[in-house]
Motif scaffolding. Structure first.
Motif, PDB file in Angstrom:
ATOM      1  N   ALA A 142      28.264 -21.303  39.155  1.00 47.69           N
ATOM      2  CA  ALA A 142      28.406 -22.372  40.153  1.00 47.69           C
ATOM      3  C   ALA A 142      28.307 -21.838  41.570  1.00 47.69           C
ATOM      4  N   HIS A 143      28.652 -20.583  41.763  1.00 46.50           N
ATOM      5  CA  HIS A 143      28.620 -19.983  43.102  1.00 46.50           C
ATOM      6  C   HIS A 143      27.519 -18.937  43.227  1.00 46.50           C
ATOM      7  N   GLY A 144      26.564 -18.994  42.316  1.00 44.70           N
ATOM      8  CA  GLY A 144      25.498 -17.992  42.317  1.00 44.70           C
ATOM      9  C   GLY A 144      24.295 -18.348  43.151  1.00 44.70           C
ATOM     10  N   GLY A 145      24.299 -19.521  43.763  1.00 44.79           N
ATOM     11  CA  GLY A 145      23.177 -19.929  44.605  1.00 44.79           C
ATOM     12  C   GLY A 145      22.239 -20.869  43.876  1.00 44.79           C
ATOM     13  N   PRO A 146      21.547 -21.762  44.616  1.00 42.09           N
ATOM     14  CA  PRO A 146      20.662 -22.769  44.013  1.00 42.09           C
ATOM     15  C   PRO A 146      19.533 -22.185  43.179  1.00 42.09           C
ATOM     16  N   GLU A 147      18.928 -21.086  43.630  1.00 41.04           N
ATOM     17  CA  GLU A 147      17.800 -20.512  42.894  1.00 41.04           C
ATOM     18  C   GLU A 147      18.238 -20.019  41.524  1.00 41.04           C
ATOM     19  N   LEU A 148      19.375 -19.323  41.463  1.00 37.10           N
ATOM     20  CA  LEU A 148      19.889 -18.847  40.181  1.00 37.10           C
ATOM     21  C   LEU A 148      20.195 -20.024  39.262  1.00 37.10           C
ATOM     22  N   GLN A 149      20.846 -21.043  39.813  1.00 42.63           N
ATOM     23  CA  GLN A 149      21.235 -22.184  38.985  1.00 42.63           C
ATOM     24  C   GLN A 149      20.022 -22.915  38.427  1.00 42.63           C
ATOM     25  N   GLU A 150      19.007 -23.147  39.254  1.00 41.74           N
ATOM     26  CA  GLU A 150      17.814 -23.846  38.779  1.00 41.74           C
ATOM     27  C   GLU A 150      17.071 -23.023  37.739  1.00 41.74           C
ATOM     28  N   SER A 151      16.977 -21.725  37.976  1.00 39.56           N
ATOM     29  CA  SER A 151      16.312 -20.847  37.017  1.00 39.56           C
ATOM     30  C   SER A 151      17.071 -20.816  35.693  1.00 39.56           C
ATOM     31  N   TYR A 152      18.388 -20.768  35.793  1.00 42.69           N
ATOM     32  CA  TYR A 152      19.209 -20.705  34.582  1.00 42.69           C
ATOM     33  C   TYR A 152      19.104 -22.010  33.803  1.00 42.69           C
ATOM     34  N   CYS A 153      19.211 -23.124  34.489  1.00 39.91           N
ATOM     35  CA  CYS A 153      19.163 -24.429  33.823  1.00 39.91           C
ATOM     36  C   CYS A 153      17.791 -24.700  33.211  1.00 39.91           C
ATOM     37  N   ALA A 154      16.758 -24.085  33.761  1.00 41.23           N
ATOM     38  CA  ALA A 154      15.408 -24.275  33.236  1.00 41.23           C
ATOM     39  C   ALA A 154      15.147 -23.442  31.990  1.00 41.23           C
ATOM     40  N   GLY A 155      15.981 -22.438  31.767  1.00 42.87           N
ATOM     41  CA  GLY A 155      15.791 -21.564  30.610  1.00 42.87           C
ATOM     42  C   GLY A 155      16.482 -22.104  29.372  1.00 42.87           C
ATOM     43  N   PRO A 156      16.331 -21.426  28.249  1.00 41.35           N
ATOM     44  CA  PRO A 156      17.014 -21.855  27.027  1.00 41.35           C
ATOM     45  C   PRO A 156      18.524 -21.674  27.157  1.00 41.35           C
ATOM     46  N   LEU A 157      19.279 -22.676  26.723  1.00 40.89           N
ATOM     47  CA  LEU A 157      20.737 -22.639  26.785  1.00 40.89           C
ATOM     48  C   LEU A 157      21.275 -22.464  25.371  1.00 40.89           C
ATOM     49  N   ALA A 158      21.741 -21.263  25.073  1.00 37.66           N
ATOM     50  CA  ALA A 158      22.216 -20.943  23.724  1.00 37.66           C
ATOM     51  C   ALA A 158      23.377 -21.838  23.326  1.00 37.66           C
ATOM     52  N   SER A 159      23.430 -22.194  22.058  1.00 35.48           N
ATOM     53  CA  SER A 159      24.489 -23.059  21.540  1.00 35.48           C
ATOM     54  C   SER A 159      25.319 -22.321  20.497  1.00 35.48           C
ATOM     55  N   TYR A 160      26.651 -22.476  20.578  1.00 39.31           N
ATOM     56  CA  TYR A 160      27.551 -21.820  19.624  1.00 39.31           C
ATOM     57  C   TYR A 160      28.377 -22.822  18.831  1.00 39.31           C
ATOM     58  N   THR A 161      28.646 -23.967  19.427  1.00 43.95           N
ATOM     59  CA  THR A 161      29.356 -25.041  18.739  1.00 43.95           C
ATOM     60  C   THR A 161      28.698 -26.367  19.121  1.00 43.95           C
ATOM     61  N   ALA A 162      29.198 -27.446  18.526  1.00 47.88           N
ATOM     62  CA  ALA A 162      28.670 -28.772  18.867  1.00 47.88           C
ATOM     63  C   ALA A 162      29.014 -29.170  20.288  1.00 47.88           C
ATOM     64  N   HIS A 163      29.928 -28.437  20.934  1.00 45.60           N
ATOM     65  CA  HIS A 163      30.395 -28.780  22.280  1.00 45.60           C
ATOM     66  C   HIS A 163      29.785 -27.891  23.364  1.00 45.60           C
ATOM     67  N   THR A 164      28.945 -26.939  22.993  1.00 44.64           N
ATOM     68  CA  THR A 164      28.336 -26.056  23.985  1.00 44.64           C
ATOM     69  C   THR A 164      27.416 -26.845  24.911  1.00 44.64           C
ATOM     70  N   LEU A 165      27.479 -26.524  26.200  1.00 44.79           N
ATOM     71  CA  LEU A 165      26.625 -27.178  27.199  1.00 44.79           C
ATOM     72  C   LEU A 165      25.179 -26.733  27.009  1.00 44.79           C
ATOM     73  N   THR A 166      24.346 -27.618  26.490  1.00 42.71           N
ATOM     74  CA  THR A 166      22.937 -27.277  26.300  1.00 42.71           C
ATOM     75  C   THR A 166      21.999 -28.237  27.028  1.00 42.71           C
ATOM     76  N   ASP A 167      22.563 -29.254  27.673  1.00 49.92           N
ATOM     77  CA  ASP A 167      21.752 -30.203  28.433  1.00 49.92           C
ATOM     78  C   ASP A 167      21.736 -29.780  29.906  1.00 49.92           C
ATOM     79  N   PRO A 168      20.570 -29.454  30.461  1.00 51.92           N
ATOM     80  CA  PRO A 168      20.492 -28.965  31.842  1.00 51.92           C
ATOM     81  C   PRO A 168      21.108 -29.918  32.867  1.00 51.92           C
ATOM     82  N   SER A 169      20.886 -31.208  32.699  1.00 55.23           N
ATOM     83  CA  SER A 169      21.424 -32.179  33.660  1.00 55.23           C
ATOM     84  C   SER A 169      22.947 -32.182  33.633  1.00 55.23           C
TER      85      SER A 169
END
Length: 267
Positions: free
Chosen positions: A160-187
């Motif tokens: 959250a405090h890593g800067g807009p470029e990091l956040q956009e790049s991270y959200c655009a990449g694959p978001l690993a899932s470990y449980t049914a509650h893991t945040l995997t939706d970029p929005s």
């Protein structure tokens, strides 16, 4: 290894090995060790590093002589104390831990829960300290462990405090899932990060295991940039976020001040 095979043709595998620089081969030997493989034979090191046995033997010998590796009576190799000595100089490693430890201990005494300190390394969070609490939760963190930023409280605080470029790049990449509650939706992740910046705390619930919840807050360095994050991890069933959040924020603020950060408008 000769880059020509018995037919006189180039062996692609051997050529790939010989094309690696000396530093790359040396680092490959060290990278062969991890939390799952803390002790390795010479053959294991050769295989995991992608090196010939002869090359691995030469490099392992040099690293052992310097103290980066140690060989026990059975011939098995372990990471040596010399690396620990060098690692102690890292400002985001043991040096940060020494400054933060009194505040982490205070947080533990206030909550008697699992307390963590972590830093960001690229797109992962790396744990530099862990104080084990009385609660038994499924996540068993160890010093040096890594997790993707979006699945832990400390990771969300750092992202959250890593800067807009990091956040956009991270959200655009694959978001690993470990449980049914893991945040995997970029929005949804973007909304969560905005809430972390607004409230000053990050809450991660059931993202890695179904029984754990963590509450985290960012730690700032002298210039105000976020350099680490601190958190408590508790059983989700008994979690009292409104009670835990102020305690975590207070610990993070104390560590930040000890690092030289001062709130705007104050000495």
């Amino acid at each position: 290894m000769d880059p020509l095979d018995r037919t006189g043709r180039t062996d692609p595998g051997a050529l790939a090995m010989t094309s690696r620089s000396a530093p790359d081969r040396l680092l490959a030997v060290l990278a062969a060790f991890d939390h799952t493989h803390p002790a390795l034979s010479l053959t294991d090191i050769s295989r995991r590093a992608g090196l010939t046995l002869t090359t691995a033997h030469r490099l392992v010998g040099a690293l052992t002589e310097w103290g980066a590796l140690e060989r026990d009576g059975s011939g098995t190799y372990h990471v040596g104390l010399r690396l620990w000595e060098v690692a102690a100089l890292a400002p985001r490693g043991l040096a940060l831990r020494q400054i933060a430890l009194p505040y982490l201990e205070d947080l533990y005494e206030a909550t008697h829960e699992n307390v963590q300190l972590a830093v960001r390394d690229g797109t992962e969070v790396v744990y530099t300290e862990w104080l084990s609490g009385r609660s038994a939760v499924g996540v068993h963190i160890r010093v040096g462990a890594r997790w993707p930023l979006h699945v832990t409280g400390v990771g969300l605080a750092l992202l959250a405090h890593g800067g807009p470029e990091l956040q956009e790049s991270y959200c655009a990449g694959p978001l690993a899932s470990y449980t049914a509650h893991t945040l995997t939706d970029p929005s949804r992740l973007r909304r969560v990060l905005a809430e972390v910046r607004r409230t000053g705390v990050a809450v991660s619930s059931r993202q890695v295991t179904d029984d754990a919840l963590s509450v985290a807050a960012p730690v700032r360095g002298p210039g105000g940039a976020v350099v680490a994050a601190v958190s408590v991890v508790v059983p989700r069933a008994d979690a009292q976020v409104p009670v835990l959040a102020p305690a975590v924020r207070l610990a993070a603020r104390g560590i930040s001040r000890a690092l030289g950060w001062r709130p705007e408008g104050r000495e």
